[in-house]
Design a protein around this motif. Sequence first.
Motif, PDB file in Angstrom:
ATOM      1  N   TRP A 153       0.838  -1.201   0.000  1.00 40.71           N
ATOM      2  CA  TRP A 153       0.000   0.000   0.000  1.00 40.71           C
ATOM      3  C   TRP A 153       0.874   1.253   0.000  1.00 40.71           C
ATOM      4  CZ3 TRP A 153      -5.472   0.928   1.051  1.00 40.71           C
ATOM      5  CH2 TRP A 153      -6.249  -0.239   0.972  1.00 40.71           C
ATOM      6  N   LEU A 154       0.470   2.222  -0.804  1.00 41.16           N
ATOM      7  CA  LEU A 154       1.181   3.494  -0.871  1.00 41.16           C
ATOM      8  C   LEU A 154       0.163   4.619  -1.013  1.00 41.16           C
ATOM      9  CD1 LEU A 154       3.928   4.978  -1.120  1.00 41.16           C
ATOM     10  CD2 LEU A 154       3.762   4.627  -3.597  1.00 41.16           C
ATOM     11  N   PRO A 155       0.092   5.559  -0.057  1.00 46.16           N
ATOM     12  CA  PRO A 155      -0.863   6.665  -0.170  1.00 46.16           C
ATOM     13  C   PRO A 155      -0.587   7.515  -1.402  1.00 46.16           C
ATOM     14  CG  PRO A 155       0.012   6.515   2.064  1.00 46.16           C
ATOM     15  CD  PRO A 155       0.848   5.611   1.210  1.00 46.16           C
ATOM     16  N   PRO A 156      -1.590   8.216  -1.907  1.00 45.81           N
ATOM     17  CA  PRO A 156      -1.375   9.094  -3.064  1.00 45.81           C
ATOM     18  C   PRO A 156      -0.504  10.277  -2.695  1.00 45.81           C
ATOM     19  CG  PRO A 156      -3.587   9.383  -2.179  1.00 45.81           C
ATOM     20  CD  PRO A 156      -2.984   8.210  -1.461  1.00 45.81           C
ATOM     21  N   PHE A 157       0.094  10.896  -3.701  1.00 45.40           N
ATOM     22  CA  PHE A 157       0.911  12.082  -3.468  1.00 45.40           C
ATOM     23  C   PHE A 157       0.070  13.178  -2.824  1.00 45.40           C
ATOM     24  CE2 PHE A 157       3.476  10.150  -6.873  1.00 45.40           C
ATOM     25  CZ  PHE A 157       4.741  10.272  -6.307  1.00 45.40           C
ATOM     26  N   GLY A 158       0.679  13.852  -1.832  1.00 45.09           N
ATOM     27  CA  GLY A 158       0.034  14.998  -1.217  1.00 45.09           C
ATOM     28  C   GLY A 158      -1.044  14.670  -0.211  1.00 45.09           C
ATOM     29  N   PHE A 159      -1.262  13.376   0.086  1.00 47.04           N
ATOM     30  CA  PHE A 159      -2.361  13.007   0.986  1.00 47.04           C
ATOM     31  C   PHE A 159      -1.964  13.168   2.444  1.00 47.04           C
ATOM     32  CE2 PHE A 159      -6.438  11.576   1.750  1.00 47.04           C
ATOM     33  CZ  PHE A 159      -6.471  10.514   2.618  1.00 47.04           C
ATOM     34  N   HIS A 160      -0.901  12.518   2.870  1.00 39.07           N
ATOM     35  CA  HIS A 160      -0.333  12.688   4.203  1.00 39.07           C
ATOM     36  C   HIS A 160       1.028  12.011   4.189  1.00 39.07           C
ATOM     37  CE1 HIS A 160      -1.537   8.529   4.817  1.00 39.07           C
ATOM     38  NE2 HIS A 160      -2.799   8.835   4.722  1.00 39.07           N
ATOM     39  N   THR A 161       1.653  11.826   5.326  1.00 43.80           N
ATOM     40  CA  THR A 161       2.924  11.123   5.371  1.00 43.80           C
ATOM     41  C   THR A 161       2.792   9.804   4.624  1.00 43.80           C
ATOM     42  OG1 THR A 161       3.423  12.098   7.527  1.00 43.80           O
ATOM     43  CG2 THR A 161       4.689  10.162   6.873  1.00 43.80           C
ATOM     44  N   ARG A 162       3.661   9.585   3.668  1.00 45.01           N
ATOM     45  CA  ARG A 162       3.509   8.453   2.764  1.00 45.01           C
ATOM     46  C   ARG A 162       4.403   7.299   3.209  1.00 45.01           C
ATOM     47  NH1 ARG A 162       4.968   9.267  -2.563  1.00 45.01           N
ATOM     48  NH2 ARG A 162       3.206   8.098  -3.393  1.00 45.01           N
ATOM     49  N   PHE A 163       3.797   6.306   3.839  1.00 48.04           N
ATOM     50  CA  PHE A 163       4.504   5.077   4.175  1.00 48.04           C
ATOM     51  C   PHE A 163       4.275   4.067   3.060  1.00 48.04           C
ATOM     52  CE2 PHE A 163       4.152   6.939   8.430  1.00 48.04           C
ATOM     53  CZ  PHE A 163       5.430   6.701   8.916  1.00 48.04           C
ATOM     54  N   ASP A 164       5.353   3.654   2.420  1.00 47.62           N
ATOM     55  CA  ASP A 164       5.302   2.613   1.390  1.00 47.62           C
ATOM     56  C   ASP A 164       5.344   1.278   2.128  1.00 47.62           C
ATOM     57  OD1 ASP A 164       5.584   0.926  -0.755  1.00 47.62           O
ATOM     58  OD2 ASP A 164       7.534   1.707  -1.398  1.00 47.62           O
ATOM     59  N   THR A 165       4.166   0.738   2.431  1.00 47.51           N
ATOM     60  CA  THR A 165       4.042  -0.369   3.379  1.00 47.51           C
ATOM     61  C   THR A 165       3.774  -1.698   2.687  1.00 47.51           C
ATOM     62  OG1 THR A 165       3.148   1.171   5.014  1.00 47.51           O
ATOM     63  CG2 THR A 165       2.880  -1.179   5.456  1.00 47.51           C
ATOM     64  N   ARG A 166       4.618  -2.659   2.956  1.00 49.05           N
ATOM     65  CA  ARG A 166       4.431  -4.022   2.474  1.00 49.05           C
ATOM     66  C   ARG A 166       3.778  -4.838   3.584  1.00 49.05           C
ATOM     67  NH1 ARG A 166       8.200  -4.898  -2.122  1.00 49.05           N
ATOM     68  NH2 ARG A 166       9.388  -2.952  -2.368  1.00 49.05           N
TER      69      ARG A 166
END
Length: 254
Positions: A139-152
């Motif tokens: 899971w990866l939040p969209p750009f500009g949404f909030h702190t972006r954790f690239d989570t596996r």
Amino acid sequence: MEMQAPDPTDSIPAATVIIGRDGPQGLEILAIERARGMGFAGGAIAFPGGKVDASDWPEDPVFEGFEGLDPDEATAMVTAARECFEESGILLSRGPAVGAETRARLRPLSDRHEIAFGRLLAEIGHTLDAVELRPFARWLPPFGFHTRFDTRFYLAALPPGEEMQADGHEAVHARWAPPAALLAEADAGRISLLFPTRCNIARLAQFDSLAAVLMDQTPPPFVQPEVDGDGWLSIPEGIGYPYRRERLENVRRA
């Protein structure tokens, strides 16, 4: 459907693991309550996990089956196993029984990054096999949404003889619960779930046993939610998720 490629620019690598077992009502998963003072998801129900650390690279002989894996995937697997031990007390590794005193000594050392997880495993005579951590989603939040954790996200079965014990620091409470029960509690306002957590719990609620989850052939998807013009945060169809969207004003922000 054609999946979009991950773009982890300006994101923080992270990993989490869903621990499953079979209980009286079928599939149960380990749910931890994060401390309310935590900077991320304080007070929310989550799975053990956290940020990837440079020391999580599986270069020691205690790691088996990691050869040939994508380096980011391999490191994230170690992170998931390390965080699982730190937050829940569960060792996903294999080896001789580890006493309570040894666990109590090693957990805070690992949490403070004073001992690398590979060295910790070597000290207790354990090995970690990559097969024990099944990729479940990314899971990866969209750009500009909030702190972006690239989570596996990974899925693992509770090893025989292992018992969970919340660390009392990051995880103030931990329990086993059927996925459907957690969703019902969230609907009633008794617990708080981040959008990815709720989506993944709903996905797990489709299965009635741990074996059924482990036999599922759905490829682990890359998921990047999108916000549409009508104020919905949503994820794509056809990737295994029955719960796919929430009103943006209702989304729990980290």
